[in-house]
Design a protein around this motif. Structure first.
Motif, PDB file in Angstrom:
ATOM      1  N   GLU A  54       1.285  -1.225  -0.319  1.00  0.00           N
ATOM      2  CA  GLU A  54       0.091  -0.115   0.056  1.00  0.00           C
ATOM      3  C   GLU A  54       0.787   0.753   0.214  1.00  0.00           C
ATOM      4  O   GLU A  54       1.594   1.099   1.187  1.00  0.00           O
ATOM      5  CB  GLU A  54      -0.779  -0.400   1.046  1.00  0.00           C
ATOM      6  CG  GLU A  54      -1.895   1.306   0.958  1.00  0.00           C
ATOM      7  CD  GLU A  54      -3.055   0.741   2.768  1.00  0.00           C
ATOM      8  OE1 GLU A  54      -2.410   0.493   3.045  1.00  0.00           O
ATOM      9  OE2 GLU A  54      -4.279   1.186   2.349  1.00  0.00           O
ATOM     10  N   ASP A  69      -7.140  -7.469   0.247  1.00  0.00           N
ATOM     11  CA  ASP A  69      -6.681  -6.136   1.096  1.00  0.00           C
ATOM     12  C   ASP A  69      -6.702  -6.304   2.241  1.00  0.00           C
ATOM     13  O   ASP A  69      -6.620  -5.944   3.085  1.00  0.00           O
ATOM     14  CB  ASP A  69      -6.859  -4.926   0.274  1.00  0.00           C
ATOM     15  CG  ASP A  69      -5.846  -5.011  -0.896  1.00  0.00           C
ATOM     16  OD1 ASP A  69      -5.051  -5.186  -0.952  1.00  0.00           O
ATOM     17  OD2 ASP A  69      -6.682  -4.157  -1.559  1.00  0.00           O
ATOM     18  N   THR A 111      -1.893  -4.074   1.906  1.00  0.00           N
ATOM     19  CA  THR A 111      -1.346  -4.234   0.610  1.00  0.00           C
ATOM     20  C   THR A 111      -2.102  -3.088  -0.089  1.00  0.00           C
ATOM     21  O   THR A 111      -3.619  -3.107   0.597  1.00  0.00           O
ATOM     22  CB  THR A 111      -1.866  -5.666   0.160  1.00  0.00           C
ATOM     23  OG1 THR A 111      -3.303  -5.972   0.634  1.00  0.00           O
ATOM     24  CG2 THR A 111      -0.679  -6.736   0.870  1.00  0.00           C
ATOM     25  N   ALA A 112      -2.132  -3.261  -0.942  1.00  0.00           N
ATOM     26  CA  ALA A 112      -2.969  -2.471  -2.227  1.00  0.00           C
ATOM     27  C   ALA A 112      -3.195  -3.702  -3.089  1.00  0.00           C
ATOM     28  O   ALA A 112      -2.308  -4.012  -4.254  1.00  0.00           O
ATOM     29  CB  ALA A 112      -2.805  -0.900  -2.287  1.00  0.00           C
TER      30      ALA A 112
END
Ligand SMILES: Nc1ncnc2c1ncn2[C@@H]1O[C@H](COP(=O)(O)OP(=O)(O)OP(=O)(O)O)[C@@H](O)[C@H]1O
Ligand SMILES: [Mg+2]
Lengths: 233, 383
Positions: free
Chosen positions: B63, B223, B233-234
């Motif tokens: 992210e 995510d 995370t993205a």
């Protein structure tokens, strides 16, 4: 002899800023088939104007103009164009060949409008070039020809569609004596041997010797007046 | 008149006015070279960023990170991603690029677990040279995308050096996915050890989902799994991911579209200028044609045909040159490990020719109309 061209009360007017110019003023004329007519007259007397009307590249303001049975004064622009393609050949004082085309291609140009095969086209072009005595120069561009030769090519272009009428506006006006004589002899041959009706404007009295008769225009009318066109007896 | 009969006349007019036509065609060719190049870039962008109904690839990134040098995720996320419903396969990937800036000649290493790669991508990839066994056997072996291989002259058996990594070319691969065209696939630990990174750290995960309809749902689920982890995370669809990474390029290419329109305007101006001058200098010639029996419309048609010939010939030369350069140059605009192909299909050339034909008509319209309306007798009087 039958009448090929008949003008009655033929008038052409131009308007310029309220002023009316009338280069042709009620002209009456009859030209029999097979005639070789020379037109003379002072500058501005309407000779070119008359020729343009007969050739169908201009239309009369008033009056009647019948050529080879067609009332061409009343045709639409499109039909007049189609009529020109079949019935008249025009020879200009300044030859007016297309500079990027060879002699052969210039003569071939009017045939684009005719539904002929490649072979027929070729034969016609070669015949026309031979007729004017310039077949050996067919691959040359106008810039590579003398004035007299250019005018012969222009005559070949005028006859390649086999029209009944050839109109010529001062065809020898830009030529030396010898070339002029050759061009005039050629026109006379076309008239005598091929039966073409020739109408020629000229300023040179010598050239009128080749014509079967000469008429004089003055201020948009035939000089000497009344006659219904001085048809040959 | 049968228009086909007039073709030789029109061609002679163009060919025999050599200087005028040459200059015009040259100018058009240059403008159409630029136009086609811009179109090729545009097509490449569309190809890699426009979502379609059969997209099934997700990219899981760190992210708030935008480049492979800073996106660092623990490799053991793999098992947790695999357990998300709808996931068909996960490939952890360590990416190292030879040049971090936007460039036309970047070498991108993608370190992948060889068995995962073969299991998930094996069916989509064709080996055009070399050997797969070689790749599996040697630790420093690379499978090189065809575009990269032909651009850099890589052949199986060679070693090459890029981004501080010396790799052995085991094979050359071909695939429909532009992201494969410019990369060297190597073993994951090989790339991890070559960089400063330790083992166990990857740049991203490429996730195959079972069906394109679950793409967004799976992305959200992944995510959520890592929302409270140390490295959140993205997750994006691959195309959205490319759009995000390459937004500079995309914006530039979008702007270049105006350049393309400018090129078309230049072509129009060139053809129109040439036709107007030629018609003006040939007033009496056109009058002669009409005296010979051509109608105004036929003369207009000849003039317009000349415009078409000029612009189509110029467009053909310029467009073909652009397509050839794009094709044999094997260019791709690369940034941050992704690449946007410069796509030069023959269809591009064909559409360029159609556009040129239209421009030729447009350019000739006004002068042709004027020439068809002129009074014949007046033309001779003026000459
Ligand atoms: N389009 C036009 N607009 C205005 N006036 C015109 C036009 N065409 C011809 N004229 C005028 O008509 C008159 C006759 O012209 P025309 O060309 O027929 O003369 P011409 O007898 O052929 O003369 P030249 O011997 O000099 O060739 C001239 O006064 C000319 O200015
Ligand atoms: Mg005159």
């Amino acid at each position: 002899m039958s009448v090929l061209i008949e003008c009655r009360g033929l008038t052409r007017e131009y308007r310029k800023g309220g002023q009316v110019i009338r280069p042709l003023d009620g002209l009456d004329l009859a030209v029999p088939r097979g005639d070789f007519l020379a037109l003379m007259g002072p500058s501005g007397s309407g000779k070119t104007t008359l020729l343009n009307l007969i050739a169908g590249i201009d239309s009369p303001t008033r009056g009647e103009l019948i050529v080879d049975g067609a009332d061409i004064g009343t045709l639409s622009r499109r039909r007049l164009a189609a009529w020109r393609a079949r019935h008249v050949g025009y020879v200009f004082q300044l030859y007016n060949l297309v500079p990027v085309l060879t002699a052969y291609e210039n003569v071939e140009l009017p045939l684009l409008l005719h539904p002929l095969t490649r072979r027929q086209k070729h034969d016609r072009v070669v015949t026309a070039l031979e007729r004017v005595g310039i077949a050996d120069r067919r691959g040359h561009f106008p810039s590579q020809l003398s004035g007299g030769q250019e005018q012969r090519v222009a005559i070949a272009r005028a006859i390649v569609t086999d029209p009944a009428v050839i109109v010529a506006d001062e065809p020898t006006g830009d030529l030396d004596k010898a070339s002029a004589r050759a061009v005039m002899e050629l026109l006379r041959e076309l008239n005598r041997e091929s039966g073409k009706t020739v109408i020629m404007v000229t300023h040179d009295p010598k050239t009128t010797e080749y014509a079967s008769r000469t008429l004089h225009l003055e201020e948009g009318r035939l000089a000497g007046g009344s006659a219904v066109g001085g048809v040959m007896a | 008149m049968n228009p086909v009969r007039a073709v030789p006349y029109v061609v002679k007019q163009v060919v025999r006015h050599r200087v005028r036509s040459g200059l015009t065609v040259g100018g058009i060719a240059i403008a159409m070279f630029l136009f086609t190049a811009v179109q090729a870039m545009n097509e490449g962008v569309t190809r890699v960023t426009a979502a379609s109904a059969n997209d099934t690839t997700l990219v899981v990134y760190r992210e708030d990170r935008y480049c492979p040098a800073t996106s660092r995720l623990p490799q053991d996320y793999q098992r947790r991603i695999e357990s998300v419903e709808g996931v068909a396969g996960v490939t952890p990937m360590k990416i190292v690029v030879s040049n971090c800036r936007t460039s036309l000649d970047v070498v991108t290493f993608r370190g992948v677990p060889k068995s995962d790669f073969i299991a998930q991508r094996g069916g989509e990839i064709e080996l055009v040279a070399g050997s797969l066994e070689d790749w599996q056997r040697r630790t420093d072996a690379a499978l090189v995308g065809e575009t990269l291989a032909s651009r850099r002259g890589f052949r199986p058996g060679m070693t090459f050096n890029a981004a501080g990594i010396t790799a052995y070319v085991a094979g050359v691969i071909r695939s429909d996915d532009p992201q494969d065209h410019n990369v060297a696939y190597t073993a994951l630990p090989f790339v991890q050890l070559a960089g400063r990174d330790q083992l166990g750290v990857v740049t991203q995960f490429n996730v195959k989902v079972e069906d394109s309809s679950v793409l967004d749902r799976v992305a959200g689920d992944i995510d959520r799994v890592f929302a409270n982890a140390q490295d959140p995370t993205a997750t994006f669809s691959e195309k959205a991911f490319i759009g995000r990474v390459a937004d500079d390029i995309i914006e530039l290419v979008g702007f270049a579209r105006w350049l393309g329109l400018g090129c078309l305007a230049a072509v129009l101006a060139l053809v129109a200028n040439s036709i107007v001058l030629s018609v003006q200098s040939r007033v009496s010639e056109h009058a002669v044609l009409r005296a010979l029996g051509f109608s105004g419309g036929q003369v207009a048609g000849l003039i317009i045909a000349e415009g078409i010939v000029l612009s189509v010939v110029g467009g053909g030369v310029g467009g073909a040159a652009a397509v050839a350069v794009a094709r044999y140059g094997n260019f791709a605009m690369s940034v941050e490990g992704i690449s946007i192909p410069i796509s030069a299909r023959a269809g591009l050339l064909a559409s360029g020719l159609v556009v040129c034909g239209g421009i030729g008509v447009l350019a000739g319209l006004v002068p042709a109309w004027q020439a068809s309306r002129r009074e014949i007798a007046a033309c001779f009087r003026a000459a």
